[in-house]
Design an enzyme around this catalytic site. Sequence first.
Site: not given
Length: 363
Positions: A207, A210, A244-246
């Site tokens: 995910l 953003y 998790i992509k942040q």
Amino acid sequence: MVATVSKPNSSKSITDWLGDEADSLLSYQAKVSQDQIHLPGPDWVNRIFSQSDRSPQVLRSLQQLYSHGHLANTGYLSILPVDQGIEHSAAASFAPNPIYFDPENIIKLALSGGCNAIATTLGVLGMMSRKYAHRIPFIVKLNHNELLSYPKEYDQIMFASVEQAWNLGAVAVGATIYFGSPESTRQIQEVSKAFARAHELGMATILWCYLRNDVFKQDKDYHLAADLTGQANHIGVTIEADIIKQKLPENNGGYKAVSDAIGKSYGRTDDLVYSKLTSEHPIDLTRYQVLNCYAGRAGLINSGGSSGKDDFAQAIRTAVINKRAGGCGLISGRKTFQREFKEGVKLFHLIQEVYLSDEISIA
């Protein structure tokens, strides 16, 4: 005293790339002890996910992600994401290096760069699936923000189905949610349903967490605030994102800034976040993001950011911060594909050397 570590693809050491920040970034000890988070390692999938509700097929898909490329079996990830042809337009994304209008060259970059996986659109992966699906793990990005419409809108809409991703041989699906936007409630429901279906079919889930709301832009850009991005991460793991992509945090105190701007209380937080759990140091801010990913049980990968004149130094800085904070890797797009092919490959290798270096320890 910070050790100088030379890298095989560059005459510069990591300390050289970090410049004046080297001592601060390489010697800092985080406020939240590493004992309170789950750290990446060779046994990552077995140690973390074998006790979850993920099926054997999902465990196998996760293991494929963590077992490919130069970072194979380390617990770290290096991923090439190329969805900017939709998100920013193909012209804005590929004009600097037109070879990437061809989907095959996108996949070749990920392979030559030693990436764990390639994350891109249904069209790119579908066009090349029979040639490459067995050679590098595919991640299908399911939704995108389309900017050709007028008036311009910022809304992640589904471009592909989970079944299409499975049929072309993907091991994982990815999606974006714009937390804080008027459309976020619908996006959360859509992505949660898609992730549940992906797990049913044996695929892993990633995910992009953003923030998107003009109210987050005050004296600073609080889209990059540790407290707000941390809560976005926490919602993301709630709908069972495996990774998790942040974006890397650049500030803190987003809740208070928004409350001051609107003249009333916004959301809920705790003063301990700003005194005991974080500081102004980027490693502390990023560790707070990790803490919100179920104390690191869902791996945190940070974004490499947009392309510019200091791409190599910025990417290495981000990798050092992510690794020392307890994150599990970096996702690097425009910094790699908006330059000559060999330079993009070199940048991936330099990023990976940060995660392979024993000299760069967890803070």
